[in-house]
Design an enzyme around this catalytic site. Structure first.
Site, PDB file in Angstrom:
ATOM      1  N   ASP A  40       0.838  -1.203   0.000  1.00 24.60           N
ATOM      2  CA  ASP A  40       0.000   0.000   0.000  1.00 24.60           C
ATOM      3  C   ASP A  40       0.881   1.264   0.000  1.00 24.60           C
ATOM      4  O   ASP A  40       0.363   2.386  -0.031  1.00 24.60           O
ATOM      5  CB  ASP A  40      -1.051  -0.005   1.117  1.00 24.60           C
ATOM      6  CG  ASP A  40      -0.463  -0.022   2.506  1.00 24.60           C
ATOM      7  OD1 ASP A  40       0.780  -0.099   2.643  1.00 24.60           O
ATOM      8  OD2 ASP A  40      -1.252   0.050   3.482  1.00 24.60           O
ATOM      9  N   SER A  41       2.213   1.073  -0.039  1.00 24.29           N
ATOM     10  CA  SER A  41       3.119   2.185  -0.357  1.00 24.29           C
ATOM     11  C   SER A  41       2.754   2.754  -1.724  1.00 24.29           C
ATOM     12  O   SER A  41       3.163   3.878  -2.067  1.00 24.29           O
ATOM     13  CB  SER A  41       4.581   1.704  -0.345  1.00 24.29           C
ATOM     14  OG  SER A  41       4.715   0.520  -1.113  1.00 24.29           O
ATOM     15  N   ASP A  79      -1.110  -6.191  -0.067  1.00 18.35           N
ATOM     16  CA  ASP A  79      -1.343  -5.505   1.211  1.00 18.35           C
ATOM     17  C   ASP A  79      -2.832  -5.214   1.385  1.00 18.35           C
ATOM     18  O   ASP A  79      -3.467  -4.659   0.489  1.00 18.35           O
ATOM     19  CB  ASP A  79      -0.622  -4.154   1.167  1.00 18.35           C
ATOM     20  CG  ASP A  79       0.537  -4.090   2.121  1.00 18.35           C
ATOM     21  OD1 ASP A  79       0.685  -4.986   2.969  1.00 18.35           O
ATOM     22  OD2 ASP A  79       1.310  -3.125   2.006  1.00 18.35           O
ATOM     23  N   LYS A 107      -1.125  -9.530   3.257  1.00 19.07           N
ATOM     24  CA  LYS A 107      -0.385  -8.985   4.400  1.00 19.07           C
ATOM     25  C   LYS A 107      -1.243  -7.923   5.077  1.00 19.07           C
ATOM     26  O   LYS A 107      -1.946  -7.173   4.383  1.00 19.07           O
ATOM     27  CB  LYS A 107       0.937  -8.383   3.907  1.00 19.07           C
ATOM     28  CG  LYS A 107       1.726  -7.614   4.967  1.00 19.07           C
ATOM     29  CD  LYS A 107       3.161  -7.374   4.529  1.00 19.07           C
ATOM     30  CE  LYS A 107       3.398  -6.095   3.788  1.00 19.07           C
ATOM     31  NZ  LYS A 107       2.992  -4.850   4.443  1.00 19.07           N
ATOM     32  N   GLU A 109      -1.047  -5.121   8.743  1.00 18.40           N
ATOM     33  CA  GLU A 109      -0.146  -4.567   9.743  1.00 18.40           C
ATOM     34  C   GLU A 109      -0.653  -4.833  11.151  1.00 18.40           C
ATOM     35  O   GLU A 109      -1.790  -4.451  11.472  1.00 18.40           O
ATOM     36  CB  GLU A 109       0.013  -3.056   9.510  1.00 18.40           C
ATOM     37  CG  GLU A 109       0.676  -2.741   8.186  1.00 18.40           C
ATOM     38  CD  GLU A 109       0.867  -1.247   7.947  1.00 18.40           C
ATOM     39  OE1 GLU A 109       0.635  -0.443   8.875  1.00 18.40           O
ATOM     40  OE2 GLU A 109       1.246  -0.889   6.814  1.00 18.40           O
ATOM     41  N   GLU A 176       9.659  -3.883  10.067  1.00 21.98           N
ATOM     42  CA  GLU A 176       9.935  -2.562   9.480  1.00 21.98           C
ATOM     43  C   GLU A 176      10.622  -1.650  10.487  1.00 21.98           C
ATOM     44  O   GLU A 176      10.125  -1.436  11.596  1.00 21.98           O
ATOM     45  CB  GLU A 176       8.629  -1.914   8.966  1.00 21.98           C
ATOM     46  CG  GLU A 176       8.905  -0.553   8.339  1.00 21.98           C
ATOM     47  CD  GLU A 176       7.926  -0.110   7.273  1.00 21.98           C
ATOM     48  OE1 GLU A 176       7.018  -0.876   6.920  1.00 21.98           O
ATOM     49  OE2 GLU A 176       8.079   1.026   6.792  1.00 21.98           O
TER      50      GLU A 176
HETATM   51  O1  KIV Z   1       3.553  -1.072   1.569  1.00 22.69           O
HETATM   52  C1  KIV Z   1       4.694  -1.547   1.449  1.00 22.69           C
HETATM   53  O2  KIV Z   1       5.378  -1.355   0.431  1.00 22.69           O
HETATM   54  C2  KIV Z   1       5.203  -2.353   2.531  1.00 22.69           C
HETATM   55  C3  KIV Z   1       6.670  -2.669   2.530  1.00 22.69           C
HETATM   56  C4  KIV Z   1       7.429  -1.442   2.772  1.00 22.69           C
HETATM   57  C5  KIV Z   1       7.003  -3.741   3.483  1.00 22.69           C
HETATM   58  O3  KIV Z   1       4.488  -2.720   3.393  1.00 22.69           O
END
Ligand code: KIV
Length: 258
Positions: A40-41, A79, A107, A109, A176
């Site tokens: 989600d970056s 994510d 994934k 958090e 992280e």
């Molecule tokens: O959103 C993302 O790119 C991430 C990575 C930085 C692990 O969660």
């Protein structure tokens, strides 16, 4: 799916990078990367939001579909965006939507705080990657991207998180920006691989945001990244050359008479 626990046991480092579109996913896959994460970056490095908290489920699903078209070998993880896993039921529903979009794993958090969601996802048969340490979806509450594990209580909480996500069925855990020595301790006490980002060399694998690695987001580069390319400079150079060529009338034609 590769046996990542076996890779950990053999001491074979696991490699992971993010992708948000078809060409990047295909290039990373062809390069032999083990894991591709539709992170989600995306919100920051592609969509231009100030942080990841504005990313929607529809945006993530759309980019996951694009990435899935380009991946043949790597494990494709997606994510789950903020507020799409507030309850175990919602978490499973969201995870299934990512599987339908082409993800092989998801994934979210959180550690001990999200054990019920993680158990629900893994019991539904969906492979799960955990993410503990600095949690970008909580950046507003945290007041910034702060290193985790500096105090005894933070270190103990991180180790408890790592044990909890392993017990709940995660096949790996992202650490992280965790203090390197604590990341090493976590790596030694759990059986699943740790995938570090800004957490030192002792993790079982490493993940980076691809835009950081290739210099495609030049306005900010995290301290722990040493870019391997300067793609932003190349884009600027090519765009400037095109502008100059066009303005001077130096334009190629596809027709035979030119
Ligand atoms: O959103 C993302 O790119 C991430 C990575 C930085 C692990 O969660």
């Amino acid at each position: 799916m590769k046996d990542f626990c076996e890779m950990k046991r053999r001491g074979q480092k696991i490699t992971a990078l993010t992708a948000y579109d078809y060409p990047t996913a295909r290039l990373l896959d062809e390069s032999g990367i083990d894991i591709i994460l539709v992170g989600d970056s995306l919100g920051m490095v592609v969509l231009g939001y100030p942080d990841t908290t504005r990313v929607t489920l529809d945006e993530m699903l759309s980019h996951t579909r694009a990435v899935a078209r380009g991946v043949k070998e790597a494990l494709l993880v997606a994510d789950m965006p903020i507020h799409t896993y507030d309850t175990p039921e919602q978490a499973v529903k969201t995870a299934k939507r990512f599987v339908d979009a082409g993800a092989q794993a998801v994934k979210l958090e959180g550690g001990t705080s999200h054990v019920t969601q993680i158990e629900a996802i893994t019991q539904a048969g969906i492979p799960f990657m955990a993410h503990i340490g600095m949690l970008p979806q909580s950046v507003r509450e945290e007041g910034g991207y702060k290193v985790k594990g500096r105090t005894q209580s933070e270190a103990e909480a991180l180790i408890a998180d790592a044990r909890a996500v392993e017990k709940a069925g995660a096949f790996s855990v992202v650490l992280e920006i965790v203090v390197a020595d604590i990341a090493k301790q976590i790596t030694n006490v759990i059986g699943i691989p740790t995938i570090g980002i800004g957490s030192g060399e002792h993790c079982d694998g490493q993940i980076l945001v691809t835009h950081d690695l290739i210099g495609l987001f030049p306005w900010f580069t995290p301290k722990f990244v040493s870019p391997e390319a300067r793609v932003a400079d190349e884009i600027r150079r090519a765009a400037t050359a095109f502008i100059e060529r066009t303005r001077s009338g130096n334009v190629l034609s596809n027709s035979a008479d030119k």
